[in-house]
Design a protein around this motif. Sequence first.
Motif, PDB file in Angstrom:
ATOM      1  N   GLN A   3       0.839  -1.192   0.000  1.00 34.04           N
ATOM      2  CA  GLN A   3       0.000   0.000   0.000  1.00 34.04           C
ATOM      3  C   GLN A   3       0.869   1.234   0.000  1.00 34.04           C
ATOM      4  O   GLN A   3       1.892   1.284   0.689  1.00 34.04           O
ATOM      5  CB  GLN A   3      -0.931   0.002   1.210  1.00 34.04           C
ATOM      6  CG  GLN A   3      -2.013  -1.071   1.153  1.00 34.04           C
ATOM      7  CD  GLN A   3      -2.995  -0.967   2.293  1.00 34.04           C
ATOM      8  OE1 GLN A   3      -2.633  -0.681   3.433  1.00 34.04           O
ATOM      9  NE2 GLN A   3      -4.261  -1.197   1.997  1.00 34.04           N
ATOM     10  N   ALA A   5       0.712   5.578   0.170  1.00 36.40           N
ATOM     11  CA  ALA A   5      -0.136   6.714   0.535  1.00 36.40           C
ATOM     12  C   ALA A   5       0.666   7.996   0.428  1.00 36.40           C
ATOM     13  O   ALA A   5       1.631   8.191   1.169  1.00 36.40           O
ATOM     14  CB  ALA A   5      -0.681   6.532   1.949  1.00 36.40           C
ATOM     15  N   CYS A  22       5.555   9.666   0.489  1.00 36.57           N
ATOM     16  CA  CYS A  22       4.837   8.453   0.111  1.00 36.57           C
ATOM     17  C   CYS A  22       5.149   7.392   1.158  1.00 36.57           C
ATOM     18  O   CYS A  22       6.260   6.860   1.199  1.00 36.57           O
ATOM     19  CB  CYS A  22       5.271   7.980  -1.265  1.00 36.57           C
ATOM     20  SG  CYS A  22       4.599   6.366  -1.740  1.00 36.57           S
ATOM     21  N   TYR A  95       1.502  11.118  -8.164  1.00 40.96           N
ATOM     22  CA  TYR A  95       1.282   9.750  -7.694  1.00 40.96           C
ATOM     23  C   TYR A  95       2.614   9.090  -7.357  1.00 40.96           C
ATOM     24  O   TYR A  95       3.609   9.268  -8.061  1.00 40.96           O
ATOM     25  CB  TYR A  95       0.609   8.912  -8.777  1.00 40.96           C
ATOM     26  CG  TYR A  95      -0.763   9.397  -9.183  1.00 40.96           C
ATOM     27  CD1 TYR A  95      -0.918  10.300 -10.225  1.00 40.96           C
ATOM     28  CD2 TYR A  95      -1.907   8.931  -8.527  1.00 40.96           C
ATOM     29  CE1 TYR A  95      -2.178  10.741 -10.608  1.00 40.96           C
ATOM     30  CE2 TYR A  95      -3.169   9.361  -8.903  1.00 40.96           C
ATOM     31  CZ  TYR A  95      -3.288  10.265  -9.942  1.00 40.96           C
ATOM     32  OH  TYR A  95      -4.540  10.699 -10.316  1.00 40.96           O
ATOM     33  N   TRP A 120       0.168   1.613  -6.870  1.00 43.07           N
ATOM     34  CA  TRP A 120      -0.023   3.058  -6.981  1.00 43.07           C
ATOM     35  C   TRP A 120      -0.740   3.593  -5.761  1.00 43.07           C
ATOM     36  O   TRP A 120      -1.600   2.921  -5.170  1.00 43.07           O
ATOM     37  CB  TRP A 120      -0.867   3.385  -8.219  1.00 43.07           C
ATOM     38  CG  TRP A 120      -0.176   3.124  -9.500  1.00 43.07           C
ATOM     39  CD1 TRP A 120      -0.098   1.935 -10.162  1.00 43.07           C
ATOM     40  CD2 TRP A 120       0.577   4.060 -10.279  1.00 43.07           C
ATOM     41  NE1 TRP A 120       0.654   2.079 -11.311  1.00 43.07           N
ATOM     42  CE2 TRP A 120       1.079   3.376 -11.399  1.00 43.07           C
ATOM     43  CE3 TRP A 120       0.882   5.426 -10.142  1.00 43.07           C
ATOM     44  CZ2 TRP A 120       1.856   3.996 -12.382  1.00 43.07           C
ATOM     45  CZ3 TRP A 120       1.644   6.037 -11.104  1.00 43.07           C
ATOM     46  CH2 TRP A 120       2.126   5.331 -12.204  1.00 43.07           C
ATOM     47  N   GLY A 121      -0.388   4.827  -5.402  1.00 39.95           N
ATOM     48  CA  GLY A 121      -1.135   5.519  -4.378  1.00 39.95           C
ATOM     49  C   GLY A 121      -2.318   6.241  -4.994  1.00 39.95           C
ATOM     50  O   GLY A 121      -2.543   6.176  -6.204  1.00 39.95           O
ATOM     51  N   GLN A 122      -3.051   6.954  -4.147  1.00 40.04           N
ATOM     52  CA  GLN A 122      -4.251   7.659  -4.597  1.00 40.04           C
ATOM     53  C   GLN A 122      -3.950   9.031  -5.183  1.00 40.04           C
ATOM     54  O   GLN A 122      -4.799   9.610  -5.855  1.00 40.04           O
ATOM     55  CB  GLN A 122      -5.229   7.815  -3.431  1.00 40.04           C
ATOM     56  CG  GLN A 122      -5.796   6.482  -2.951  1.00 40.04           C
ATOM     57  CD  GLN A 122      -6.578   5.788  -4.035  1.00 40.04           C
ATOM     58  OE1 GLN A 122      -7.456   6.364  -4.662  1.00 40.04           O
ATOM     59  NE2 GLN A 122      -6.258   4.519  -4.283  1.00 40.04           N
ATOM     60  N   GLY A 123      -2.780   9.541  -4.926  1.00 41.11           N
ATOM     61  CA  GLY A 123      -2.391  10.827  -5.489  1.00 41.11           C
ATOM     62  C   GLY A 123      -2.534  11.979  -4.521  1.00 41.11           C
ATOM     63  O   GLY A 123      -3.332  11.921  -3.577  1.00 41.11           O
ATOM     64  N   THR A 124      -1.755  13.016  -4.761  1.00 38.37           N
ATOM     65  CA  THR A 124      -1.841  14.246  -3.980  1.00 38.37           C
ATOM     66  C   THR A 124      -1.700  15.414  -4.957  1.00 38.37           C
ATOM     67  O   THR A 124      -0.849  15.392  -5.847  1.00 38.37           O
ATOM     68  CB  THR A 124      -0.776  14.275  -2.868  1.00 38.37           C
ATOM     69  OG1 THR A 124      -0.963  15.418  -2.039  1.00 38.37           O
ATOM     70  CG2 THR A 124       0.650  14.284  -3.430  1.00 38.37           C
TER      71      THR A 124
END
Length: 130
Positions: A3, A5, A22, A95, A120-124
Amino acid sequence: QVQLAESGGASVQDGGSLRLSCAASGLTYSNVYMGWFRQAPGKEREGVAAFYTGAMRKYYADSVKGRFTISRDNARSTLYLQMNSLKPEDTAMYYCAAEFARGDRLYADPLSRPSEYSYWGQGTQVTVSS
């Protein structure tokens, strides 16, 4: 299970700085590609910076060389992207991505092949205003 983030995105002025983080879980740092990608509205996802832990090698897109720095903190299982001298064209969703190294398919250019990354993360969101 891996995971990722991201955090740290914000709105800044032209010339400003940000540090993205991240946080990674379920991921050992040995022989892993970890990268930062970004995607602006209406544009394709592009690689910004990557870190190959197997060779301690860093990669940067030409557009960010000299301004962005990728780094990692093993103790905190965190990947960072220090962004200085930000420009309006840096505005995008950023990401974090990771992929275990298998052979050398990513070694030459890990930034141009986002489809090779499994995690992949969800993005910022980063917004730079002039």
